[in-house]
Write an enzyme that holds these catalytic residues in place. Structure first.
Site, short mmCIF file in Angstrom:
data_model
loop_
_atom_site.label_atom_id
_atom_site.label_comp_id
_atom_site.label_asym_id
_atom_site.label_seq_id
_atom_site.Cartn_x
_atom_site.Cartn_y
_atom_site.Cartn_z
N SER A 79 0.98 -1.00 -0.02
CA SER A 79 0.42 0.09 -0.30
C SER A 79 0.48 1.04 0.07
CB SER A 79 -0.97 -0.15 1.55
OG SER A 79 -1.81 1.36 0.93
N HIS A 128 -2.05 -1.30 -4.90
CA HIS A 128 -3.55 -1.19 -4.86
C HIS A 128 -3.80 -0.10 -4.48
CE1 HIS A 128 -4.66 -1.42 0.01
NE2 HIS A 128 -4.25 -0.96 -0.37
#
Length: 224
Positions: free
Chosen positions: A81, A103
């Site tokens: 992330s 993501h």
């Protein structure tokens, strides 16, 4: 100088809560302070983080890129992330056992359909901002990166190198334990409640901490 990006990446104002629970976390202020203290010294940045706040991660990313002494990134466990954005701030080596995850940016909203539409647009813009960091590092197109983010892409060390996120393997790397979870951020309700309690009754007592830990467990978090 050595800088650790360990645990979740959080806003400056929230860092004290994680410290209070003895949870690993890093905020921009401590990274910027370390860089300011040695402006001409190379920063060796060690990342083992599930990510966290995109805004905090972006601030750390910008500070590392602008550091006059240069940086060397070392991914020692995982860079997921927001942490995967930070790993793109300079030359990067990665442990053979490490993982990288990218993501879509996520967030929450409450309101009518106008609010929801606006939130959706903001999240799309945030995705583009994160993809810009990836693009500068990897040379991939925004379209390709957004597609990888959209399907939540996990990469082994070798795959991260082949994709351009890392430049090579770390020579001296030891295996690290894996975890089934990549999210360790405290529920916002807990942070808000503790901030309010501290404002009313500083400093917190052992009884306050026990009550807060019970609150955290009730809301689905963990203290250890």
């Amino acid at each position: 100088m050595k800088i650790d990006i360990k645990g979740v990446i959080v806003a400056n104002d929230d860092k004290w809560v994680y410290d209070w629970f003895d949870m690993d976390a890093v905020a921009p202020r401590e990274v910027l302070t370390a860089l300011d203290r040695a402006p001409n010294e190379r920063a060796d940045v060690y990342i083992n983080s599930p990510g966290g706040s995109v805004f905090a991660g972006g601030e750390i990313y910008d500070a590392l890129r602008a550091h006059p002494g240069g940086v060397q990134i070392h991914v020692t466990g995982h860079a997921a992330s927001a942490a995967s954005m930070i790993m793109c701030a300079g030359p990067c080596d990665i442990s053979p056992t490490a993982l990288v995850m990218i993501h879509n940016v996520s967030g929450g909203a409450q309101g009518d359909y106008h609010t929801m539409d606006a939130t959706s647009e903001t999240l799309k813009k945030a995705n583009q901002a994160v993809a810009a960091a990836y693009r500068h590092k990897t040379g991939k197109s925004e379209k390709e990166l957004l597609a990888l983010m959209d399907k939540e892409t996990w990469m082994t060390a070798q795959e991260a190198i082949e994709a351009g996120f890392a430049d090579g393997l770390t020579e001296s790397a030891r295996p690290l334990p894996l975890t089934a979870s990549f999210s360790g951020m405290l529920p916002q309700a807990v942070i808000d409640k503790l901030r309010a309690e501290r404002a009313k009754h500083p400093p917190m007592t052992a009884q306050d901490k026990a009550r807060a830990e019970l609150e955290l467990l009730t809301l689905g978090g963990k203290t250890r």
